[in-house]
Design a protein around this motif. Sequence first.
Motif, mmCIF file in Angstrom:
data_model
loop_
_atom_site.group_PDB
_atom_site.id
_atom_site.type_symbol
_atom_site.label_atom_id
_atom_site.label_comp_id
_atom_site.label_asym_id
_atom_site.label_seq_id
_atom_site.Cartn_x
_atom_site.Cartn_y
_atom_site.Cartn_z
ATOM 1 N N THR A 171 82.900 54.348 -69.678
ATOM 2 C CA THR A 171 81.822 55.037 -68.970
ATOM 3 C C THR A 171 80.534 54.226 -68.996
ATOM 4 O OG1 THR A 171 82.828 57.104 -69.639
ATOM 5 C CG2 THR A 171 80.598 57.220 -68.794
ATOM 6 N N MET A 172 80.275 53.587 -70.145
ATOM 7 C CA MET A 172 79.058 52.788 -70.255
ATOM 8 C C MET A 172 79.019 51.673 -69.227
ATOM 9 S SD MET A 172 77.949 52.237 -74.191
ATOM 10 C CE MET A 172 79.292 51.143 -74.427
ATOM 11 N N ILE A 173 80.187 51.082 -68.963
ATOM 12 C CA ILE A 173 80.189 49.939 -68.045
ATOM 13 C C ILE A 173 80.686 50.324 -66.659
ATOM 14 C CG2 ILE A 173 80.526 48.296 -69.915
ATOM 15 C CD1 ILE A 173 83.443 48.036 -68.884
ATOM 16 N N SER A 174 80.867 51.625 -66.420
ATOM 17 C CA SER A 174 81.373 52.019 -65.111
ATOM 18 C C SER A 174 80.371 51.609 -64.036
ATOM 19 C CB SER A 174 81.595 53.521 -65.068
ATOM 20 O OG SER A 174 80.359 54.180 -65.130
ATOM 21 N N PRO A 175 80.857 51.305 -62.840
ATOM 22 C CA PRO A 175 79.957 50.863 -61.775
ATOM 23 C C PRO A 175 78.787 51.806 -61.581
ATOM 24 C CG PRO A 175 82.228 50.604 -61.097
ATOM 25 C CD PRO A 175 82.253 51.271 -62.426
ATOM 26 N N ILE A 214 73.129 57.773 -68.041
ATOM 27 C CA ILE A 214 74.584 57.900 -68.225
ATOM 28 C C ILE A 214 75.066 57.004 -69.354
ATOM 29 C CG2 ILE A 214 76.802 57.392 -67.160
ATOM 30 C CD1 ILE A 214 75.539 58.277 -64.520
ATOM 31 N N GLY A 215 74.614 55.750 -69.309
ATOM 32 C CA GLY A 215 75.006 54.831 -70.371
ATOM 33 C C GLY A 215 74.575 55.367 -71.724
ATOM 34 N N TYR A 219 80.832 66.051 -75.881
ATOM 35 C CA TYR A 219 79.818 65.063 -75.502
ATOM 36 C C TYR A 219 80.449 63.907 -74.722
ATOM 37 C CZ TYR A 219 76.428 67.276 -78.624
ATOM 38 O OH TYR A 219 75.569 68.154 -79.224
ATOM 39 N N LEU A 220 81.571 63.434 -75.239
ATOM 40 C CA LEU A 220 82.231 62.293 -74.583
ATOM 41 C C LEU A 220 82.623 62.650 -73.155
ATOM 42 C CD1 LEU A 220 84.728 60.507 -76.979
ATOM 43 C CD2 LEU A 220 82.976 59.470 -75.569
ATOM 44 N N PHE A 221 83.349 63.757 -73.023
ATOM 45 C CA PHE A 221 83.851 64.100 -71.699
ATOM 46 C C PHE A 221 82.705 64.453 -70.758
ATOM 47 C CE2 PHE A 221 88.155 65.495 -73.671
ATOM 48 C CZ PHE A 221 88.500 64.167 -73.805
ATOM 49 N N SER A 222 81.632 65.071 -71.304
ATOM 50 C CA SER A 222 80.562 65.393 -70.354
ATOM 51 C C SER A 222 79.844 64.125 -69.909
ATOM 52 C CB SER A 222 79.605 66.468 -70.864
ATOM 53 O OG SER A 222 79.279 66.259 -72.186
ATOM 54 N N ALA A 223 79.797 63.102 -70.778
ATOM 55 C CA ALA A 223 79.240 61.828 -70.311
ATOM 56 C C ALA A 223 80.120 61.250 -69.210
ATOM 57 C CB ALA A 223 79.140 60.841 -71.476
ATOM 58 N N ARG A 228 79.466 63.164 -66.101
ATOM 59 C CA ARG A 228 78.164 62.799 -65.538
ATOM 60 C C ARG A 228 78.229 61.502 -64.749
ATOM 61 N NH1 ARG A 228 72.978 63.665 -69.320
ATOM 62 N NH2 ARG A 228 73.327 65.837 -69.844
ATOM 63 N N ALA A 229 79.074 60.592 -65.226
ATOM 64 C CA ALA A 229 79.194 59.319 -64.521
ATOM 65 C C ALA A 229 80.057 59.480 -63.277
ATOM 66 C CB ALA A 229 79.789 58.268 -65.449
ATOM 67 N N GLY A 230 80.543 60.697 -63.050
ATOM 68 C CA GLY A 230 81.336 60.944 -61.846
ATOM 69 C C GLY A 230 82.781 60.511 -61.974
ATOM 70 N N LEU A 231 83.229 60.237 -63.191
ATOM 71 C CA LEU A 231 84.620 59.788 -63.362
ATOM 72 C C LEU A 231 85.517 60.982 -63.659
ATOM 73 C CD1 LEU A 231 83.711 56.786 -65.676
ATOM 74 C CD2 LEU A 231 84.064 56.720 -63.219
ATOM 75 N N ILE A 232 85.552 61.918 -62.721
ATOM 76 C CA ILE A 232 86.272 63.174 -62.970
ATOM 77 C C ILE A 232 87.750 62.941 -63.327
ATOM 78 C CG2 ILE A 232 86.871 65.434 -61.995
ATOM 79 C CD1 ILE A 232 83.981 65.356 -62.204
ATOM 80 N N PRO A 233 88.466 62.061 -62.614
ATOM 81 C CA PRO A 233 89.885 61.874 -62.976
ATOM 82 C C PRO A 233 90.060 61.445 -64.432
ATOM 83 C CG PRO A 233 89.407 60.784 -60.911
ATOM 84 C CD PRO A 233 88.103 61.249 -61.443
ATOM 85 N N LEU A 234 89.175 60.571 -64.902
ATOM 86 C CA LEU A 234 89.273 60.141 -66.306
ATOM 87 C C LEU A 234 89.042 61.320 -67.246
ATOM 88 C CD1 LEU A 234 87.526 56.684 -66.689
ATOM 89 C CD2 LEU A 234 89.940 57.253 -66.891
ATOM 90 N N ALA A 235 88.078 62.161 -66.899
ATOM 91 C CA ALA A 235 87.817 63.332 -67.749
ATOM 92 C C ALA A 235 89.045 64.229 -67.781
ATOM 93 C CB ALA A 235 86.610 64.112 -67.227
ATOM 94 N N ILE A 236 89.691 64.383 -66.624
ATOM 95 C CA ILE A 236 90.872 65.254 -66.585
ATOM 96 C C ILE A 236 91.985 64.668 -67.449
ATOM 97 C CG2 ILE A 236 92.705 66.118 -65.077
ATOM 98 C CD1 ILE A 236 90.622 66.518 -62.934
ATOM 99 N N ILE A 237 92.177 63.360 -67.345
ATOM 100 C CA ILE A 237 93.211 62.736 -68.177
ATOM 101 C C ILE A 237 92.887 62.942 -69.660
ATOM 102 C CG2 ILE A 237 94.268 60.531 -68.806
ATOM 103 C CD1 ILE A 237 93.805 59.669 -65.892
ATOM 104 N N GLY A 238 91.600 62.813 -69.978
ATOM 105 C CA GLY A 238 91.196 63.035 -71.366
ATOM 106 C C GLY A 238 91.497 64.447 -71.821
ATOM 107 N N VAL A 239 91.186 65.418 -70.984
ATOM 108 C CA VAL A 239 91.422 66.816 -71.352
ATOM 109 C C VAL A 239 92.922 67.084 -71.513
ATOM 110 C CG1 VAL A 239 91.284 69.191 -70.545
ATOM 111 C CG2 VAL A 239 89.321 67.700 -70.331
#
Lengths: 504, 660
Positions: free
Chosen positions: A322-326, A340-341, A418-422, A425-436
């Motif tokens: 997430t920190m280095i996401s575009p 976001i970072g 905190y992790l998933f909401s970051a 926030r970065a708009g990486l919804i698919p990654l958040a879903i995979i995490g969940v």
Amino acid sequence: MNEFFIPAVGSQAGPLLPYLIVAAGGLLVMLVDSFVKTLKKDHLSYLTLFVLLGAILVQITRVPQDGPVLGGMMLIGAYARFFNFLFLGVGVMTTIFATGGFDRDGLYRPEFYPLLLFSILGMMVLAAANDLLTVFLGIETMSLSVYVLAGGVHGNVRSSEAGFKYLVLGGFSSAFLLMGMALLYGFAGGTGFADLTAALRGDSPDITLLTLGSGLVLVGMGFKVAMVPFHMWTPDVYEGAPSYITGFMATAVKAAGFAILVRFVLLLQPQTAFAWYPVLTALTVITMTLGNLVALAQSNIKRMLAWSSIAHAGYLLLGVVTMISPAAGDSEMMLRSSEIGGSAGSAILFYLIAYTLMNLAAFGIINILGKGRGEDGEEIHRYAGLYHRNPVAAATLTVALLSLAGIPPMVGFMGKFYLFSAVVRAGLIPLAIIGVVNSLISVYYYLRVMVMMYMKDEEEDTYSGTEWVSVVTSGMLALLVIYLGIQPNAFQRAAEVIFRQITF
Amino acid sequence: MESHSTEILLRWIVLIPLLGAAVNGLLNRKLPRQVAGLLACTTVGISFALSIVVFLRLLGMEAEHRFLTDTVATWIGYGNLSVDLGFAIDPLNAVMALVVTGIGFLIHVYSLGYMAHDQGFQRFFAYLNLFIFSMMTLVLGENLLMLFVGWEGVGLCSYLLISFWFNDEANAAAGKKAFIVNRIGDFGFLIGMFLIGATLLPHLQGGEGLFSFQTLQHHTDLLAPVATVICLLLFVGATGKSAQIPLYIWLPDAMAGPTPVSALIHAATMVTAGVYMIARMNFLFVMSDTAMLVVAIVGAATAIFASSIALVQNDIKKVLAYSTVSQLGYMMLACGVGAFGVGIFHVMTHAFFKALLFLGSGSVIHAMSDEQDMRVMGGLKNKLPITYWTFLIGTLAIAGVFPAAGFFSKDEILWKAWSSGHHILWGVGFLAAGMTAFYMMRLVAMTFYGQNRASAEVKSHIHESPATMTIPLIVLAGLALVGGWIGWPHFLGGGAWFEAWLEPVFSGGHAAHGAVVHSAGEAHVAHDVAMEWTLAGASLAWGILGLGVGWFIYTKKLATADSFKKFAGGFPHRVLLNKYYVDEGYEAAFIRPGFRLSKTVLWKVIDAGVIDGLLVNGAALVVAVVGSVLRIFQNGMVRFYAWSFTIGVTVFILYLSFSG
């Protein structure tokens, strides 16, 4: 002694004091063990605790001027102090657990104490590293000690095996790390982080050298944090090493890996981010998913927690990605990106704290229950009826496992929150879903242990004694797990402040 | 000062049962049984008493301002994200709080008798108290995140209590099933929550709690564009917890747990959490016609599907379990047609009569020496008079016979379905109501009437249950009889007080959704009342007919039932008896492939090879450590690791060089 140090470090002795204490303490413990004949068994552990607590005390009472020291080799600041507290704290817990384990097994390892101090010194150096050479020095100081700690149990074949595997593969990964550093040296013309930054800002930097070099360094760090596909050593080593060392490796060593990984990734942003982002994302997803799926099928609790630690490395890598996401690195949206970072970075720090607390609590219990119960002492079915034999140990392990599973109101839930909401926030919804999804899968294998403890009939057990110091220590960690789950704000804000310091 | 003291009660309503759970859980067998039981009952009793105090306070307030909040602390606070650790109460969750603590208290008392001889007496009460704590967190939580905390908590307790008698393989499997199915539901819930967070967060001012229901209601305009997606995701969560198609499969198996647990968790309270959640989020649901329609259709389908299965089951608790699934379907149907208040009304009346029926069945099972098969029961009417009469009242209530509680709520649901224009859904619900009456009478006839078919050994032990068990039955029977009167509708000359009580909570929703229906309805008031009379009369007659047919077939004409078994080659009967083979279908479609993947591919290939390698080595290693180390090095394990490491690096580097 003093005359020797003064010219070398001179006025910098202040900021370096904690490091000097741990280093000198390690030597002292080693010498005392060799030369003092009338030593009782517990004395070394007291001395070690004394050194660690002394270092913590100095960290608290004497906050030096932040900034580079030793000619820019190290960067002293809140970030380094944060990790120093973590490492020293884990050191205290590990000393307590290890001593308890020695008492019970009748197996005494005096070399444990100085090696522990030296490996902590390596981690502390790593977290403060401001130069590629310091990074290497820190990693090796830490690793060489841990190789021996994992493998040095006399007469225990599995431990020797674990230590040996870790050594061989660790050496292997260090080779890649060094190769990467050499390439980066070629790129920047210097090994300091400042040199790297300057070269990145310079005219037409050689991106190929940079990408290859940083990629190889990343491999070396990926090995330390157990990122797939450089994770293969983890289950074997975690299972074979004595449990107090496994707990130490799963928390402090992993945190040290992330301490430098986060620094390094931020250092090279945004030039390398675009090259890294897709591949790191893929590896993150694989790390989480593989870790959780394989953990499902484990019957040995340490092996299960080893795979679970791989999965947790995946969650933490989610923060790194997430920190280095575009979105985070987009220069046009500088304001939003730093937010976001920042939220991803502070979430990583918070998660490390959470992960350390809950894992240590779990390994503290596993350590006293595991060995000394024969070959299958660490099999999950041996935990049957623990609740009836020792409710406090069972409750502690329950809290730790619930927290690892991310069930509210434990701190593990807040960490993931905190992790998933970051990530969201970065708009990486698919990654958040995979995490969940991953964290939902993980609940299954953690809960299985709980079912064993509460629901199954008691088994005849060879070991019925209780090592109260370890149980109480773990119990206190478990209380912290609950407390920080309910009151996470102060820590979260601190994490934010600390993280901001290394981004500017 | 006075007002402040009432608000602070909210946290104690939640926390006191936790205290009971902690004491019982940690001291366990060191605590004498009487003390453990008394402690557990007292803590829930106190919670109930406090709930009444808070309820009375609400009653004394103006209808529009019935809202109390108790903020314990800020739970999460950074940037503009803030979530409170707090509780709030309004007319909606006041009803839930009273039901949960009230029924919970009765079932605690009942358990004193039912579990008297059980090994894990203290543990049982610890779980039960923990459940009340979690459920109250769910109900009184001030925001969606607190609700989720409770949601997870009740799931955990349910899991622990289903597998309470862990020696039985079936119980452990049932617990596992409940667990996995609910994971799927939770996934929907979590993603829905994330979506709400991601949508709202950029627009929030400092100090507004992100997931607070107040805030959500305040910002419905921001959520409107994603309302359908969020509502459907939340509904996935509700289908898991409230056992709707397609996630209902866990609930019938969950009856493997002790009967008081079935009554409390799997009938009266926890399973209604999904309905409560939807009612709580009504302001969001009314913004999406699609979501509402889905809720209504799934509800109606579940109602008829589950009641058709209940027609032929032989296990007394299975019949009640499918009946519960079907009744939950009615509640969903009510929510789906916009009648949230009526859905909650049915939650309450259902809690009364279904808790009664389960506890009654527990009394029967207790008397029959733990037999649950109705085929070997019969003739218990005279031997268990209290159980029989209270059970009969429960049956009348669930069948919707005037003036028992079920009549008012079920009839109201059907009427709302009809009057909102969902005539087909009304038909489905109507049909299911008849089936309900039939299978309940079948259950009563097979259990209480005719000759006892048990073995002589069991027969000699049949006895009425002790007072701790019969008194809760009598109280619940009273509630099942008159508890519906607070919703006595206008057309029968009542005041529909229950609806009026909930009105302020749902008024926002009604204004949006009911607008069309309402304006059209104004003109047809007279017609409506006539229609309402007709439908109520029809459903009453239909219910009585169902009861009558059930009674006739299973007491007089047993041959009819047998002939159905043979009807069309026995195919329809087999399908129903095997619950439409849904479990088998899921097993083949999802579970077996999943396990195969985990066990064979992931475990055997990726991991077990390593274990085997290690163990084989370990066994062979009597030789010196050094020798063994060399051996491992040569057996390919480490080489294999290093090799895969290298492959990894190569791919990594190749990728970087080509993309860079």
